[in-house]
Design a protein around this motif. Structure first.
Motif, mmCIF file in Angstrom:
data_model
loop_
_atom_site.group_PDB
_atom_site.id
_atom_site.type_symbol
_atom_site.label_atom_id
_atom_site.label_comp_id
_atom_site.label_asym_id
_atom_site.label_seq_id
_atom_site.Cartn_x
_atom_site.Cartn_y
_atom_site.Cartn_z
ATOM 1 N N THR A 59 6.604 2.911 10.486
ATOM 2 C CA THR A 59 6.812 2.420 9.132
ATOM 3 C C THR A 59 8.277 2.533 8.731
ATOM 4 O O THR A 59 8.823 1.652 8.075
ATOM 5 C CB THR A 59 5.949 3.212 8.150
ATOM 6 N N LEU A 60 8.868 3.623 9.121
ATOM 7 C CA LEU A 60 10.264 3.826 8.747
ATOM 8 C C LEU A 60 11.106 2.646 9.227
ATOM 9 O O LEU A 60 11.961 2.143 8.517
ATOM 10 C CB LEU A 60 10.782 5.109 9.377
ATOM 11 N N THR A 65 3.160 -1.058 6.233
ATOM 12 C CA THR A 65 2.153 -0.011 6.332
ATOM 13 C C THR A 65 0.740 -0.567 6.441
ATOM 14 O O THR A 65 -0.167 0.138 6.836
ATOM 15 C CB THR A 65 2.182 0.897 5.088
ATOM 16 N N THR A 67 -1.242 -0.929 4.177
ATOM 17 C CA THR A 67 -2.048 -0.005 3.389
ATOM 18 C C THR A 67 -2.018 -0.384 1.917
ATOM 19 O O THR A 67 -0.960 -0.709 1.384
ATOM 20 C CB THR A 67 -1.482 1.425 3.522
ATOM 21 N N GLN A 115 3.588 7.862 -7.671
ATOM 22 C CA GLN A 115 4.856 8.205 -7.017
ATOM 23 C C GLN A 115 4.653 8.468 -5.535
ATOM 24 O O GLN A 115 5.355 7.931 -4.692
ATOM 25 C CB GLN A 115 5.431 9.470 -7.655
ATOM 26 N N GLN A 116 3.684 9.300 -5.263
ATOM 27 C CA GLN A 116 3.419 9.639 -3.875
ATOM 28 C C GLN A 116 3.050 8.416 -3.068
ATOM 29 O O GLN A 116 3.464 8.255 -1.923
ATOM 30 C CB GLN A 116 2.278 10.657 -3.811
ATOM 31 N N VAL A 118 3.876 5.309 -3.694
ATOM 32 C CA VAL A 118 5.054 4.472 -3.502
ATOM 33 C C VAL A 118 5.894 5.037 -2.358
ATOM 34 O O VAL A 118 6.359 4.297 -1.495
ATOM 35 C CB VAL A 118 5.900 4.396 -4.786
ATOM 36 N N SER A 119 6.033 6.328 -2.334
ATOM 37 C CA SER A 119 6.847 6.937 -1.279
ATOM 38 C C SER A 119 6.147 6.822 0.068
ATOM 39 O O SER A 119 6.737 7.049 1.107
ATOM 40 C CB SER A 119 7.161 8.388 -1.610
ATOM 41 N N ARG A 120 4.884 6.461 0.034
ATOM 42 C CA ARG A 120 4.171 6.199 1.272
ATOM 43 C C ARG A 120 4.149 4.714 1.597
ATOM 44 O O ARG A 120 3.346 4.250 2.410
ATOM 45 C CB ARG A 120 2.735 6.706 1.172
ATOM 46 N N ASN A 121 4.972 3.985 0.918
ATOM 47 C CA ASN A 121 5.111 2.547 1.183
ATOM 48 C C ASN A 121 3.808 1.753 1.098
ATOM 49 O O ASN A 121 3.591 0.832 1.873
ATOM 50 C CB ASN A 121 5.718 2.321 2.565
#
Lengths: 338, 338
Positions: A59-60, A65, A67, A115-116, A118-121
């Motif tokens: 993903t990076l 993702t 997801t 937030q979490q 979003v940070s998990r794409n």
DNA sequence: AATATTTGAACAAACGTTTGTTCAAATGAA
DNA sequence: TTCATTTGAACAAACGTTTGTTCAAATATT
């Protein structure tokens, strides 16, 4: 923790490069003209070593993702749990992964959760919001993240939503009661700030006034069993007891029934009930409860269709705001007054 | 998709390095002696730019996700949805994130799901398994991943679990029926291969035989409303109709009630019912249903305690296999035969 | 004044993939 | 035989963090 197998391990084992291994394992073999033999051997070795790709590294680099996420106020409420189950199955069919979150009816938790995610794409959001604030939702929406609200939405925001026409539903319910001769109706509401609640109250009041009824009782403040119980206990002490209760959710109804049972008040002989939300058990209760049933499956399906058309940049002209008609399911909990 | 804010953006804005920014933002300021002023300005700028860390990059490097996962057979069943809600809240309190997955009662989906979760570096698993196979679960367990099974487990595996003593529960239920004079009992079971089901059947048979009853009927094969409905419909056609039904789950009971209602058979006058699993609505049914209630909250709490002690490498000697006693909740669905 | 210690922060190398591009070998065409 | 094309695969640079280590400046010690 046994050291995990990486692409480079497969590369070494097969004598090929990580590039080639990656391309085979992500199904891009044809596109990059990898030989049949190489493909085969890579797949074999990958299986043999039980290779599981590191999602984070992938993903990076790729940013993808596959997801999407669903945020519900609480899975403790069968209405939302049911939605979660339905959506989960559909999403999987579409080749995506669903992350289900429970915001515990708490806006702070919801904000954190978003937030979490979003940070998990996460690539798309389906949200049944928990409060009256929506800045945090509008923020991610304005960043271009595909998003749709289900069931609950916000009047003074144009975030896309799929919901039930709660206003009409409440009018239908109220008129049904009035047609059956009820003039003193107590409406037990849920979270005051939520749009469905507002619309239902609006519909209730409108229907009452249209029939010239001015004695309007709206009580309670939560979509919970507890609230239904307490408010029912209280209203049974009124000097002029209402002849019908309009409960604004299945959980509230549950509380009502508990209180009525304790006080030995019979439905519908002593008091009538009509409720929002259908559930299988409503049919098997001591008195089957008449209800306004929401088209849950449709809400989910349309919501997903909307989300995925956004996700795939399909420019179909789909409306952003969908209201589905609820159904009146007549059972035995409303008595005809004479 | 507006280009996201990264650590380097904050570094440039503040004139500090990414190292420093990272350390401040992950709370390691003291540890690395970052100056007060620097800390402050970094936090300000981060907030101002609405910085959301890239979870993938962070995890890729650090390997830590602070995430555990829960896999349930289906959220459509209130029993599991309830567990999901309970666990979600507890996990959050512990500073972890929970990913909830619905395996749709399908082992293939479960396997896929576990793979995805492993590739997402989930640090612990809570699983309510969906099939009779457990190789895939043992595999991740043997890799050292903290893991605990809830409710359902496997007899010929020593995967850790927290469950109800289903055997005792079934004995209690059966004896209760027998004490009330029932000798012809139909037991409608769920998924045959699941351990809870097996243990319940074992308890049922044991109790019957102990009382010298040899006329043992075990029917059905799924923990579903559908199964309860069909089997009930069928058993009503037997030449010698049983006087009592022992339903092995709340969903099965729901189906029973539907069938009985259709055939106009009254509970408990025409037939008695006892069921596994409690639920609020059981109290408000036409006939409140007597049940064997599982200690769901305890199962969840103990399960989490177990998981987190593993997670934190606490070497407390906790047993790997916990069986909790169920409760008999007596209501009105069992008639005393004379 | 010279040396030792503390304080504050930066360098640079990972982490495990994906991907634009390059490159050699094999094949085909002329 | 020579040049053009196709086929198969590798190089190397990202992706955005975290972190072991180094380093200079400031302060304290003798």
């Amino acid at each position: 923790m046994s050291s995990k197998i990486k692409i480079i391990d497969i590369a070494e084992r097969t004598g090929l490069s990580t590039t080639t291994v990656s391309r085979v394992l992500t199904g891009k073999a044809k596109q990059y003209r990898i030989g049949k033999r190489s493909q085969q051997i890579i797949e074999e070795v990958a299986k043999e070593l039980n290779y599981i790709p590191n999602h984070f590294a992938a993903t990076l680099k790729s940013g993808k993702t596959n997801t999407i996420s669903l945020i519900v106020p609480t899975l403790g409420n069968p209405f939302f749990a049911n939605i979660a189950s339905l959506i989960n199955n559909e999403v999987r069919k579409l080749g995506y992964t669903l992350i289900i979150s429970d915001s515990n009816e708490d806006i702070e938790t919801e904000i954190l959760e978003i937030q979490q995610l979003v940070s998990r794409n996460v690539e798309g959001f389906i949200i049944i919001p928990s409060g009256e604030n929506f800045e945090h939702i509008e923020q991610i929406y304005s960043q271009g993240l595909p998003l749709v609200l289900l069931d609950r939405y916000f009047e003074n925001s144009n975030l896309p939503y799929i919901s039930t026409d709660n206003y009409q539903g409440a009018i239908t319910a109220t008129k049904y009661l009035i047609e059956h001769g009820h003039t003193s109706i107590a409406c037990i509401q849920g979270v005051k700030s939520s749009t469905p609640n507002k619309m239902r109250i609006k519909g209730f009041k409108h229907a009452m006034q249209e029939e010239g009824l001015t004695n309007i009782h709206v009580i309670g403040d939560d979509f919970s069993v507890q609230n239904g119980y307490q408010e029912t206990k209280l209203l049974l002490r009124w000097k002029e007891r209402p002849t019908a209760i309009f409960a604004l959710s299945n959980t509230i109804t549950m509380g009502c029934l508990k209180a009525l049972k304790e006080e030995n008040i019979k439905v519908p002989d002593d008091i009538s009930i009509i409720t929002f939300d259908d559930h299988l058990y409503l049919d098997f209760l001591e008195t089957p409860i008449t209800c306004i049933a929401q088209p849950v499956e449709h809400i989910c399906k349309i919501g997903l269709k909307y989300l995925f058309s956004k996700l795939n940049n399909e420019l179909e002209l789909i409306t952003d705001h969908v209201m589905l008609r609820p159904d009146l399911k007549i059972r035995n909990s409303v008595k005809k007054m004479s």
